[in-house]
Design a protein around this motif. Structure first.
Motif, PDB file in Angstrom:
ATOM      1  N   LEU A 128       0.837  -1.202   0.000  1.00 36.09           N
ATOM      2  CA  LEU A 128       0.000   0.000   0.000  1.00 36.09           C
ATOM      3  C   LEU A 128       0.874   1.256   0.000  1.00 36.09           C
ATOM      4  CD1 LEU A 128      -3.046   0.344  -0.035  1.00 36.09           C
ATOM      5  CD2 LEU A 128      -3.016   0.426   2.442  1.00 36.09           C
ATOM      6  N   TYR A 129       1.915   1.253   0.807  1.00 36.51           N
ATOM      7  CA  TYR A 129       2.809   2.400   0.936  1.00 36.51           C
ATOM      8  C   TYR A 129       3.486   2.732  -0.397  1.00 36.51           C
ATOM      9  CZ  TYR A 129       6.680   5.325   2.469  1.00 36.51           C
ATOM     10  OH  TYR A 129       7.576   6.351   2.608  1.00 36.51           O
ATOM     11  N   ILE A 130       4.074   1.723  -1.045  1.00 35.92           N
ATOM     12  CA  ILE A 130       4.774   2.014  -2.300  1.00 35.92           C
ATOM     13  C   ILE A 130       3.789   2.409  -3.403  1.00 35.92           C
ATOM     14  CG2 ILE A 130       6.810   0.623  -1.758  1.00 35.92           C
ATOM     15  CD1 ILE A 130       5.746  -1.515  -3.686  1.00 35.92           C
ATOM     16  N   SER A 131       2.564   1.901  -3.321  1.00 37.49           N
ATOM     17  CA  SER A 131       1.539   2.297  -4.296  1.00 37.49           C
ATOM     18  C   SER A 131       1.189   3.770  -4.134  1.00 37.49           C
ATOM     19  CB  SER A 131       0.282   1.445  -4.120  1.00 37.49           C
ATOM     20  OG  SER A 131       0.551   0.092  -4.383  1.00 37.49           O
ATOM     21  N   LYS A 132       1.024   4.212  -2.894  1.00 37.24           N
ATOM     22  CA  LYS A 132       0.693   5.620  -2.637  1.00 37.24           C
ATOM     23  C   LYS A 132       1.827   6.548  -3.050  1.00 37.24           C
ATOM     24  CE  LYS A 132      -2.565   4.816   1.126  1.00 37.24           C
ATOM     25  NZ  LYS A 132      -2.842   5.041   2.547  1.00 37.24           N
ATOM     26  N   ILE A 133       3.052   6.127  -2.790  1.00 38.53           N
ATOM     27  CA  ILE A 133       4.226   6.926  -3.187  1.00 38.53           C
ATOM     28  C   ILE A 133       4.275   7.046  -4.713  1.00 38.53           C
ATOM     29  CG2 ILE A 133       6.767   6.973  -3.270  1.00 38.53           C
ATOM     30  CD1 ILE A 133       5.642   7.762  -0.545  1.00 38.53           C
ATOM     31  N   ALA A 134       4.059   5.920  -5.408  1.00 35.82           N
ATOM     32  CA  ALA A 134       4.084   5.932  -6.877  1.00 35.82           C
ATOM     33  C   ALA A 134       2.989   6.833  -7.440  1.00 35.82           C
ATOM     34  CB  ALA A 134       3.936   4.508  -7.416  1.00 35.82           C
ATOM     35  N   LEU A 135       1.798   6.759  -6.857  1.00 33.11           N
ATOM     36  CA  LEU A 135       0.699   7.620  -7.310  1.00 33.11           C
ATOM     37  C   LEU A 135       1.102   9.087  -7.243  1.00 33.11           C
ATOM     38  CD1 LEU A 135      -2.344   5.870  -5.601  1.00 33.11           C
ATOM     39  CD2 LEU A 135      -2.119   6.291  -8.053  1.00 33.11           C
ATOM     40  N   LYS A 136       1.715   9.459  -6.143  1.00 35.93           N
ATOM     41  CA  LYS A 136       2.086  10.854  -5.920  1.00 35.93           C
ATOM     42  C   LYS A 136       3.286  11.273  -6.781  1.00 35.93           C
ATOM     43  CE  LYS A 136       3.200  14.051  -2.199  1.00 35.93           C
ATOM     44  NZ  LYS A 136       3.406  14.199  -0.750  1.00 35.93           N
ATOM     45  N   LYS A 137       4.367  10.531  -6.698  1.00 35.93           N
ATOM     46  CA  LYS A 137       5.615  10.920  -7.370  1.00 35.93           C
ATOM     47  C   LYS A 137       5.512  10.847  -8.900  1.00 35.93           C
ATOM     48  CE  LYS A 137       8.369  11.517  -3.787  1.00 35.93           C
ATOM     49  NZ  LYS A 137       9.073  12.742  -3.498  1.00 35.93           N
ATOM     50  N   LEU A 138       4.786   9.844  -9.395  1.00 39.63           N
ATOM     51  CA  LEU A 138       4.682   9.662 -10.842  1.00 39.63           C
ATOM     52  C   LEU A 138       3.425  10.289 -11.433  1.00 39.63           C
ATOM     53  CD1 LEU A 138       5.848   5.936 -10.969  1.00 39.63           C
ATOM     54  CD2 LEU A 138       7.222   7.984 -11.403  1.00 39.63           C
ATOM     55  N   ARG A 139       2.632  10.901 -10.565  1.00 42.20           N
ATOM     56  CA  ARG A 139       1.367  11.550 -10.971  1.00 42.20           C
ATOM     57  C   ARG A 139       0.464  10.588 -11.762  1.00 42.20           C
ATOM     58  NH1 ARG A 139       4.807  16.393 -12.826  1.00 42.20           N
ATOM     59  NH2 ARG A 139       5.142  17.484 -10.879  1.00 42.20           N
ATOM     60  N   LEU A 140       0.267   9.418 -11.171  1.00 45.77           N
ATOM     61  CA  LEU A 140      -0.562   8.401 -11.813  1.00 45.77           C
ATOM     62  C   LEU A 140      -2.030   8.623 -11.491  1.00 45.77           C
ATOM     63  CD1 LEU A 140       1.582   5.261 -10.874  1.00 45.77           C
ATOM     64  CD2 LEU A 140       1.607   6.523 -13.025  1.00 45.77           C
ATOM     65  N   LYS A 141      -2.892   8.223 -12.404  1.00 49.35           N
ATOM     66  CA  LYS A 141      -4.340   8.303 -12.172  1.00 49.35           C
ATOM     67  C   LYS A 141      -4.826   7.105 -11.369  1.00 49.35           C
ATOM     68  CE  LYS A 141      -5.107  12.095 -14.353  1.00 49.35           C
ATOM     69  NZ  LYS A 141      -5.345  13.296 -13.598  1.00 49.35           N
ATOM     70  N   LYS A 142      -4.166   5.956 -11.571  1.00 49.59           N
ATOM     71  CA  LYS A 142      -4.511   4.772 -10.795  1.00 49.59           C
ATOM     72  C   LYS A 142      -3.385   3.757 -10.872  1.00 49.59           C
ATOM     73  CE  LYS A 142      -7.351   2.544 -14.370  1.00 49.59           C
ATOM     74  NZ  LYS A 142      -8.658   1.936 -14.604  1.00 49.59           N
ATOM     75  N   ILE A 143      -3.447   2.804  -9.948  1.00 54.60           N
ATOM     76  CA  ILE A 143      -2.494   1.697  -9.916  1.00 54.60           C
ATOM     77  C   ILE A 143      -3.287   0.397  -9.886  1.00 54.60           C
ATOM     78  CG2 ILE A 143      -0.847   0.442  -8.454  1.00 54.60           C
ATOM     79  CD1 ILE A 143       0.518   2.940  -7.825  1.00 54.60           C
ATOM     80  N   LEU A 144      -2.833  -0.545 -10.684  1.00 52.75           N
ATOM     81  CA  LEU A 144      -3.422  -1.875 -10.679  1.00 52.75           C
ATOM     82  C   LEU A 144      -2.498  -2.820  -9.924  1.00 52.75           C
ATOM     83  CD1 LEU A 144      -4.420  -2.233 -14.445  1.00 52.75           C
ATOM     84  CD2 LEU A 144      -5.843  -1.464 -12.550  1.00 52.75           C
ATOM     85  N   TRP A 145      -3.040  -3.524  -8.948  1.00 51.75           N
ATOM     86  CA  TRP A 145      -2.305  -4.600  -8.293  1.00 51.75           C
ATOM     87  C   TRP A 145      -2.635  -5.857  -9.074  1.00 51.75           C
ATOM     88  CZ3 TRP A 145      -2.638  -4.609  -2.226  1.00 51.75           C
ATOM     89  CH2 TRP A 145      -2.036  -3.454  -1.732  1.00 51.75           C
ATOM     90  N   VAL A 146      -1.691  -6.387  -9.806  1.00 55.69           N
ATOM     91  CA  VAL A 146      -1.909  -7.592 -10.599  1.00 55.69           C
ATOM     92  C   VAL A 146      -1.332  -8.772  -9.822  1.00 55.69           C
ATOM     93  CG1 VAL A 146      -1.511  -8.733 -12.809  1.00 55.69           C
ATOM     94  CG2 VAL A 146      -1.802  -6.250 -12.721  1.00 55.69           C
ATOM     95  N   ILE A 147      -2.231  -9.636  -9.381  1.00 55.88           N
ATOM     96  CA  ILE A 147      -1.838 -10.757  -8.534  1.00 55.88           C
ATOM     97  C   ILE A 147      -1.521 -11.974  -9.396  1.00 55.88           C
ATOM     98  CG2 ILE A 147      -2.578 -12.275  -6.663  1.00 55.88           C
ATOM     99  CD1 ILE A 147      -4.453  -9.987  -5.796  1.00 55.88           C
TER     100      ILE A 147
END
Length: 87
Positions: free
Chosen positions: A27-46
């Motif tokens: 969750l932490y690295i996803s939130k950081i990526a959203l902010k730093k890379l200015r992403l609209k969304k992140i997909l967790w692909v299991i």
């Protein structure tokens, strides 16, 4: 002479892994990526299995369910899996 059209792209991140189990670090690295890379969304692909590790400790169904639970309050993080037969 052709004019360059501005294209609208949606920036999407993908975080793939076994998520065995999903945890706050994911969750932490996803939130950081959203902010730093200015992403609209992140997909967790299991993925079903990590080829570098032994058998997963949790079933794929359990990992999906836990991933959906941990991301339920996150409006920009989505859980994705490739096999619809899993659910």
């Amino acid at each position: 002479m052709k004019k360059n059209k501005k294209r609208d792209y949606i920036k999407i991140g993908i975080l793939g892994g076994t998520f065995d189990p999903p945890h706050k670090g994911h969750l932490y690295i996803s939130k950081i990526a959203l902010k730093k890379l200015r992403l609209k969304k992140i997909l967790w692909v299991i993925t079903k299995k990590n080829p570098l590790k032994q058998k997963p400790s949790l079933s794929i169904k359990k990992r999906i369910k836990l991933s959906e639970k941990i991301t339920s309050s996150e409006r920009k993080i989505f859980v994705q899996y490739l096999d619809d037969k899993i659910k």
